[in-house]
Design an enzyme around this catalytic site. Structure first.
Site, mmCIF file in Angstrom:
data_model
loop_
_atom_site.group_PDB
_atom_site.id
_atom_site.type_symbol
_atom_site.label_atom_id
_atom_site.label_comp_id
_atom_site.label_asym_id
_atom_site.label_seq_id
_atom_site.Cartn_x
_atom_site.Cartn_y
_atom_site.Cartn_z
ATOM 1 N N HIS A 94 39.923 37.883 38.675
ATOM 2 C CA HIS A 94 39.637 38.597 39.928
ATOM 3 C C HIS A 94 39.052 39.986 39.695
ATOM 4 C CE1 HIS A 94 43.774 40.400 39.467
ATOM 5 N NE2 HIS A 94 43.157 41.438 39.992
ATOM 6 N N ASP A 124 43.653 32.976 36.451
ATOM 7 C CA ASP A 124 43.245 34.362 36.686
ATOM 8 C C ASP A 124 42.942 35.087 35.367
ATOM 9 O OD1 ASP A 124 42.519 36.542 38.223
ATOM 10 O OD2 ASP A 124 44.546 37.382 38.272
ATOM 11 N N SER A 198 44.861 45.718 36.733
ATOM 12 C CA SER A 198 44.613 44.307 36.463
ATOM 13 C C SER A 198 43.786 44.133 35.201
ATOM 14 C CB SER A 198 43.849 43.673 37.630
ATOM 15 O OG SER A 198 44.714 43.360 38.680
#
Length: 356
Positions: A94, A124, A198
Site C-alpha cells: 500500500h 501487503d 508503513s
C-alpha cells in the site's frame, strides 16, 4: 586551617564519587573513559537503532488517478528496508501502489529512482529495485516465533513528514499470531506507529528485523495497537516477488465458512464447512458443498488464516490429504492444490483499521 579545608574537600569529593559508583554501577568508570559517548549506563536500544538506521529508507512518490493527478504537491510517502547491497528494498504494497516516479532516499541523504516494483496486495508486501551499490542490508530473523510477548522492540521509519526520516520509537511485543483482517498472522506491538511508518522495520534487541510495520487500529479509546507482518511471511513473499514478479500460492479450491467462535476470536475446536467448490481439482477429489474440513496433512485447522499459513509450505500442484467429514463419516481425501488464496473473513466492525 587551610590544610584541614583541603583535606575535608578531598574527602567529600571522594565520598561523592564512591556514592555515585554505588548508586550507578559503572558510572565512575565510564566517566574516566574519554572515548565514551555516555556518562551513565545504557541499554542496547541506541546501539540497535544506530546499527539498523543505515538499512532503513524513505520512499515517496506522486499519487496517480482521479483528483490526485493534477496536484503536484500531493505526494505520498512511507518507509522501506534494504534487502541487498545492490538495491533490493522491501516495503508495503500500500506504500507503492498508485505511486508514480517512486523515489527512494537512503539514510545518508542519497536519492534513487525506483527501476522495478513488484507488489502483492494479499500480504501487503512489495519489493522495489534501485540501481545502487554498497548498501547495508538489514538482518532479518528467520522466524518471529522466537519473539516473546513483553520483549523490547523498536520501530524505525518516516512518520507524518518526509523530513522526519529514520525516526525511532520503542515499545514491546504485545502479542503474536494475531488474526487481524489479513490473510496471514501478524505481530501486535505497542510501539508508536504513525502514517509513514508503513514498510519500516520492527527490530528486536539483537538487531534483527522481526516484522515489517503495516497497520494500526485507530478509534476513540483505542491506543498503541500496531501490527507488523512477521519476518517469515516477508521472506516467503519477497523470494517469489523477486524470482517471479508475483506470488504463486497454493489453494484448496474451496470456499470455507469458519465457526462463529473462530470469527470473533474465542478459543474454538470447531471445523470449517465447505460452502462452495471453486477448482477443478477439488471437484475431481469429490468434495462437495456441506462437507466439513478438520485437518490438512494431519494438522488441524480452525480458521482461514490457519489454512493460508499452512499452505505457505506448498506449491500449486502439490498433493495433500484432507481429513473431512462427509455424510456423517470421517474420510481422508487426496487433493491436488490449485492456485489461489483463501480469502479471510470480515473482522468485527468496532475496530477501524488504518494503513500506516
Amino acid at each position: 586551617m587551610h590544610l584541614w579545608k583541603k583535606t575535608t574537600a578531598a574527602l567529600v569529593a571522594a565520598g561523592i564519587m564512591l556514592l555515585s559508583s554505588v548508586l550507578h554501577p559503572g558510572m565512575a568508570a565510564a566517566a574516566t573513559k574519554n572515548n565514551s559517548a555516555y556518562t551513565y549506563p545504557q541499554d542496547s536500544v541506541p546501539q540497535v537503532i544506530q546499527g539498523m538506521s543505515p538499512s532503513v529508507v524513505g520512499i515517496a512518490g506522486k499519487l496517480t488517478g482521479g483528483m490526485y493527478t493534477e496536484d503536484r504537491y500531493n505526494l505520498s510517502h512511507g518507509s522501506g528496508v534494504i534487502l541487498s547491497k545492490d538495491g533490493w528494498i522491501v516495503t508495503n504494497a500500500h506504500v507503492v501502489d498508485r505511486l508514480s516516479t517512486i523515489q527512494v532516499v537512503t539514510s545518508d541523504g542519497k536519492t534513487y529512482q525506483a527501476r522495478s516494483v513488484f507488489s502483492d496486495d494479499v500480504s501487503d508486501i512489495a519489493v522495489v529495485k534501485i540501481n545502487a551499490k554498497g548498501l547495508k542490508p538489514a538482518v532479518f530473523a528467520v522466524t518471529s516465533q522466537n519473539a516473546q510477548v513483553g520483549e523490547k522492540v523498536a520501530a524505525i521509519g518516516t512518520p507524518i513528514s518526509f523530513s522526519l526520516r529514520n525516526s525511532a520509537t520503542v515499545g514491546v511485543v504485545s502479542g503474536l499470531n494475531r488474526s487481524i483482517d489479513s490473510s496471514y498472522r501478524l505481530i501486535q506491538t505497542d510501539t508508536a506507529i504513525n502514517p509513514g511508518n508503513s514498510g519500516g522495520p520492527l527490530v528486536n534487541m539483537k538487531g534483527e528485523v522481526i516484522g515489517i510495520n503495516s497497520m494500526k487500529f485507530s478509534a476513540i479509546g483505542v491506543e498503541n495497537m500496531g501490527f507488523s507482518i512477521p519476518s517469515e511471511t516477508v521472506g516467503y513473499v519477497v523470494k517469489q516477488l523477486i524470482q517471479y514478479g508475483e506470488v504463486k500460492r497454493a489453494g484448496l479450491g474451496l470456499s470455507l465458512e469458519e465457526s462463529f467462535s473462530a470469527i470473533v476470536g474465542f478459543p474454538s475446536e470447531d471445523p470449517l464447512q465447505v460452502t462452495d467448490v471453486t477448482s477443478l481439482e477439488a471437484i475431481q477429489a469429490g468434495i462437495s458443498k456441506g462437507d466439513v474440513l478438520y485437518a490438512i496433512n494431519g494438522k488441524r485447522v480452525y480458521s482461514i488464516v490457519d489454512i493460508n499459513e499452512m499452505l505457505k509450505l506448498y506449491a500449486p500442484g502439490t498433493k495433500v490429504k484432507l481429513l473431512m467429514q462427509r455424510d456423517g463419516d470421517i474420510v481422508s481425501v487426496p487433493l491436488v492444490l490449485s492456485s489461489g488464496i483463501n480469502e479471510p473473513v470480515e473482522d468485527a466492525e468496532w475496530e477501524e483499521e488504518v494503513e500506516v
